[in-house]
Write an enzyme that holds these catalytic residues in place. Structure first.
Site, PDB file in Angstrom:
ATOM      1  CD  GLU A 111      -2.944   1.184   0.363  1.00  0.00           C
ATOM      2  OE1 GLU A 111      -3.488   2.261   0.074  1.00  0.00           O
ATOM      3  OE2 GLU A 111      -3.278   0.076  -0.124  1.00  0.00           O
TER       4      GLU A 111
ATOM      5  CD  GLU B 230       3.237  10.189  -2.231  1.00  0.00           C
ATOM      6  OE1 GLU B 230       4.256  10.360  -2.927  1.00  0.00           O
ATOM      7  OE2 GLU B 230       2.134  10.690  -2.484  1.00  0.00           O
ATOM      8  CG  ASN B 231       8.362   7.230  -2.431  1.00  0.00           C
ATOM      9  OD1 ASN B 231       7.840   6.457  -3.241  1.00  0.00           O
ATOM     10  ND2 ASN B 231       8.457   8.528  -2.654  1.00  0.00           N
ATOM     11  NE  ARG B 232       6.090   0.389   2.979  1.00  0.00           N
ATOM     12  CZ  ARG B 232       4.966   0.377   2.236  1.00  0.00           C
ATOM     13  NH1 ARG B 232       4.506   1.495   1.724  1.00  0.00           N
ATOM     14  NH2 ARG B 232       4.326  -0.749   2.020  1.00  0.00           N
ATOM     15  CG  LEU B 233      11.038   8.240   2.385  1.00  0.00           C
ATOM     16  CD1 LEU B 233      11.452   9.386   1.481  1.00  0.00           C
ATOM     17  CD2 LEU B 233      12.266   7.608   3.049  1.00  0.00           C
TER      18      LEU B 233
END
Length: 211
Positions: free
Chosen positions: A3, A188-191
């Site tokens: 996700e 977003e982008n696992r940040l």
């Protein structure tokens, strides 16, 4: 399965936080419990304990109250979690508010609530839940479902609707005094943003954790 977490408010910054973690929790909890929220049970939390030998276990319970001192839930004192806490008071809580791309993670110690507080809460529960607290010897092995249903039916005959159900002596609350409270905001982008309150003397300090 993956996700992509998205936020529409710029994420979570140190300047957004309240001075006290329980005040910040109140802000997020009110948003999670607001009408129209996608969260069906925002007070559902995963409670993790460990026994005297360090063996962990987790389960989902409902948060019943909170204040500046911490978080409160109720249980059978003969249950596995209560036995764990009797031997090892260290505990972790997790509020998994996935539809909001948020989590709250708590570590701390648990202590039993006063009998007066337990009795006040017990008598606020629905009639069926009061009987259930007597019928279920939580975490014990049952021979069959019939055993549980029979116990409940016998209690219903003994304490019909409208009567006062006494508070079980083996049932009560735990108050978790937090040592750390982490607010996790998906990005977003696992940040992701992870801001953690850590108890200091006096007060609290805030630290940002790498995602």
């Amino acid at each position: 399965m993956r996700e992509q977490y998205r936020t529409h408010d710029g994420g979570l910054l140190e300047s957004d936080l309240a001075p006290h973690p329980m005040e910040q929790f109140t802000r997020w909890f009110k948003q999670a419990a607001a009408p129209g929220s996608a969260l069906p049970e925002p007070n559902a939390m995963v409670v993790s304990t460990a026994d005297a030998e360090g063996r962990p276990s987790s389960r989902t319970v409902l948060l019943k109250s909170y204040d500046d001192e911490g978080f409160v839930f109720y249980t059978n004192y003969g249950s596995r979690k209560a036995q764990d806490l009797g031997a090892n008071p260290h505990i972790a809580l997790l509020f998994p508010w996935h539809p909001a791309s948020r989590q709250v993670l708590v570590t701390g110690t648990a202590a039993r609530t006063s009998r007066q507080e337990t009795e006040e809460y017990f008598h606020s529960r629905p009639y069926g839940s009061q009987l259930g607290a007597w019928a279920s010897a939580q975490s014990s092995v049952l021979a069959s479902r019939t055993e549980l249903d029979t116990a409940y039916e016998e209690l219903a005959r003994r304490h019909p609707p409208g009567s006062t159900v006494p508070v079980p002596p083996h049932w009560g609350g735990f108050r978790i005094t937090p040592r750390t409270v982490e607010f996790w905001q998906g990005r977003e982008n696992r940040l992701h943003d992870r801001l953690r309150y850590v108890r200091a003397d006096p007060g609290w300090r805030v630290e940002r954790l790498s995602p």
